[in-house]
Design an enzyme around this catalytic site. Structure first.
Site, short mmCIF file in Angstrom:
data_model
loop_
_atom_site.label_atom_id
_atom_site.label_comp_id
_atom_site.label_asym_id
_atom_site.label_seq_id
_atom_site.Cartn_x
_atom_site.Cartn_y
_atom_site.Cartn_z
N ASP A 315 0.82 -1.29 0.02
CA ASP A 315 -0.12 0.15 0.15
C ASP A 315 1.02 1.39 0.04
OD1 ASP A 315 -2.43 1.71 0.44
OD2 ASP A 315 -1.91 1.82 2.66
N ASP A 508 -1.99 -0.85 5.74
CA ASP A 508 -2.29 -0.29 7.13
C ASP A 508 -3.71 0.15 7.72
OD1 ASP A 508 -2.05 2.18 5.58
OD2 ASP A 508 -1.95 3.21 7.49
N ASP A 512 -7.13 -1.76 3.79
CA ASP A 512 -6.20 -2.79 3.37
C ASP A 512 -6.92 -4.25 4.23
OD1 ASP A 512 -4.82 -1.06 1.89
OD2 ASP A 512 -3.65 -0.67 3.80
#
Length: 673
Positions: A315, A508, A512
């Protein structure tokens, strides 16, 4: 005496075997005839029956375990009259269990220490308005949000809370790895698991125990300790071939020599304790070491997959970047100056929980600007905040929100990729723009480079952020495969399509969680991240440091390597000794004693999983504020401005400014080039 009693309770079969051995020895010295033989035989037969039942169950379940060899060895030694050797095999098995337990407790020391430190009781202040510190003790699970607690010197903070006392000092080493005490002032967020300094402090609970940082870590640790899957798999890979080879060598020795005792002498040296013990000791050592490094790995199976990772997806916001946008430029509109615009905006943002607010407040503090109190303040969810500051109405937020309260145009600045703008209005007039950006972590590029140099064939970025921003960040960290403007479902699909496997996903935020759960190995940056991400992930990084990801991979690789080496040490020594025993050079009793040394060698080597060199990466200042989601996401997919339900929400003016972030998103629609 207490230690002796605990030892008897912990290892009853070992103690019973030792007792039988002493009786057999005493009967033999007293020349009591066949009595010693019968006592040893009876106990060995009992152990054969005890282990035989379990072996039959495993065979019926089509599972061939390594204990088949030990059972055959006990039967063979009894059949040829070697009752002392048979008793030594029993001693080896029960002693092996004790050695395994000791090694496991030694290897899992860091994991266990976290569990042992978990606070059980909280001191709730009976009358918070009174000046005294009268308290009543309640179980931590009964603490409610808003309760005022007293944390005494050297006590562990029981739940996440805000500091009410003027100042305090906390040891956060078990959470962040920071070795030095951290000074805090009134209004600061305090994480559960922190250890209070030398002065008692008052705090106000902001989360219940189940939702607090330390209790979540403890739950992850308990889950990690309970997993034993890779141990079984590693041992089973060698069970059938090792058993077959051992029986073949023993059978050939019997056939060539014509002596059935030779069969027993060979099998005594084939008992599988090194295989049964080495793997669990190594994996528990790896789990313990990862916990000591600030990464909770949920079981040995995850360590094994970490060792084999061949593709990694990251990410962007809060993972490759700090996730805490910092002020880069102040663009005032006349007649305001830079400092005055920043001071007014930061004063209004005291009453916002948004991540950009934290960056603005941090910038004002860095410039030494004192903030003003508001007589009234209100945050409009997903848009911005409005406050009455020093007799003036100050509005801070996205462009459309500010444009709705001013006369005239709201001029947007030219933004570089990765930058976001917070617009400011004062008394109905456009007052200027604050430009912020979420900087790349200092360790991001070295982490990507290390992964490529240690078996990872592909590195990709999966983000909901705008394409231009994502590509700019990817170029800086060395990632060439970029997928931007993604919904959570898009991330899951792309992660499933990545190859080669296994694939590790690092993220995080709440958005996600689905892809972390779907990946072969999901790693959550959980220092201050969302609970959902931590629960969905296979491993959780407790420190705000991306460098811990390759550390976890390195520990996984070292653990698997040590476990396999320890197993091969046991197999090699056993096979070598078995070949020697085919000549009749090693009597059954001597062979049983020698095998104990083989066990010890395998266990000692397996403990090497507790050590070894690990990668290190540079770290510099991590920006301001809390965690961000996908900053500048044009569709608002990563979450909006937090602080209330859609619409407007009144924000209390009294008390300390809000400084923590309870959500993970940036303002939807915030302009990003």
């Amino acid at each position: 005496m207490t230690r002796l009693v605990n030892g008897v309770r912990r290892y009853p079969l070992l103690v019973a075997t030792l007792a039988v051995g002493l009786v057999v020895l005493a009967l033999a010295v007293a020349d009591a005839g066949p009595a010693s033989r019968w006592v040893a035989t009876a106990w060995v037969v009992a152990m054969i029956a005890w282990n035989g039942v379990d072996m039959v169950r495993q065979l019926l379940a089509r599972h061939v375990g390594l204990d088949v060899l030990a059972l055959v060895a006990m039967i063979a030694t009894l059949a040829v009259g070697e009752h002392v050797a048979a008793l030594l095999i029993v001693l080896m098995l029960t002693g092996g269990e004790a050695l395994e337990d000791y090694a496991e407790r030694r290897a899992a020391r860091e994991l266990t220490s976290l569990l042992d430190r978990s606070p059980q009781v909280a001191h709730v202040v009976v009358d918070p308005e009174a000046g005294d510190d009268g308290t009543r003790d309640v179980p931590v699970a009964e603490v409610a949000v808003g309760d005022v607690l007293l944390v005494r010197p050297a006590e562990v903070v029981p739940v996440d809370c805000d500091l009410l006392s003027p100042a305090g000092e906390l040891d956060e080493s078990s959470l962040t790895g920071e070795p030095l005490p951290v000074p805090v002032t009134a209004g600061a967020a305090v994480l559960s698991g922190s250890v209070n300094g030398t002065q008692a402090v008052r705090v106000r609970a902001t989360r219940v125990a189940a939702d607090s940082q330390y209790q979540q870590i403890v739950a992850l640790v308990a889950q990690a300790q309970s997993s034993r899957a890779p141990v079984v798999r590693l041992a089973d890979r060698f069970a059938v071939p090792f058993t077959a080879v051992s029986l073949l060598i023993a059978g050939v020795a019997w056939w060539v020599s014509g002596e059935p005792t030779r069969f027993a002498e060979v099998l005594v040296l084939a008992t599988p304790c090194p295989l049964l013990i080495a793997a669990p000791v190594a994996f528990l050592g790896g789990l313990s070491r990862s916990a000591r490094q600030g990464v909770i790995v949920k079981g040995g199976a995850v360590l094994e997959r970490l060792a084999r990772v061949r593709a990694v997806a990251f990410d962007k916001t809060g993972t490759l970047t700090y996730g805490r946008p910092a002020l880069e430029a102040v663009v005032p509109a006349a007649p305001l100056g830079d400092d005055e615009l920043l001071r007014l905006a930061a004063s209004a943002e005291q009453y916002s929980t948004h991540v950009l607010a934290a960056g603005i407040r941090e910038a004002a503090a860095h410039r030494g600007l004192s903030l003003l109190a508001a007589t009234e303040a209100r945050e409009v969810a997903t848009n911005g905040v409005s406050a009455r500051i020093d007799g003036r109405t100050v509005v801070v937020g996205k462009r459309g929100f500010v444009a709705g309260v001013v006369t005239g145009d709201v001029e947007p600045p030219v933004l570089a990729p990765g930058q976001v703008a917070a617009y400011v209005a004062v008394d109905g007039r456009f007052a200027g723009v604050l430009v912020l950006a979420d900087d790349v972590r200092a360790e991001s590029a070295p982490v990507v480079s290390w992964l490529r140099g240690h078996g990872v064939a592909k590195v990709a970025m999966l983000t909901g952020d705008a394409g231009a921003t994502a590509r700019a960040i990817a170029e800086r960290v060395g990632i060439t495969q970029v997928h931007a403007d993604l919904l959570p479902a898009d991330k899951v699909r792309l992660c499933a399509e990545l190859s080669p496997r296994p694939v590790m996903m690092v993220g995080d935020g709440v958005n996600d969680a689905p892809v972390l759960a779907a990946a072969d190995v999901g790693v959550a940056m959980g220092a201050r991240g969302a609970t959902a991400a931590g629960e969905a992930a296979d491993a959780v990084v407790l420190q705000d440091d991306l460098g811990k990801v390759p550390v976890a991979v390195a520990i996984g690789q070292q653990t698997v390597r040590v476990a396999l080496t320890a197993i091969w040490i046991g197999i090699g020594l056993s096979l070598g000794l078995m070949l020697v025993a085919t000549t009749g050079a090693i009597p059954a009793v001597a062979g049983a004693l020698t095998q104990e040394l083989v066990d010890l060698a395998a266990i000692l080597y397996a403990l090497r999983a507790l050590g070894g060199a690990l990668p290190a990466f540079p770290r510099v200042g991590a920006g301001a504020g809390g965690l961000a989601g996908e900053a500048g996401d044009p569709a608002g997919r990563a979450g909006g401005r937090v602080g209330g339900a859609p619409g407007s929400a009144d924000v209390p003016v009294a008390g300390a400014p809000v400084g923590s972030v309870v959500g993970t998103g940036a303002r939807p629609g915030m302009p990003v080039a």
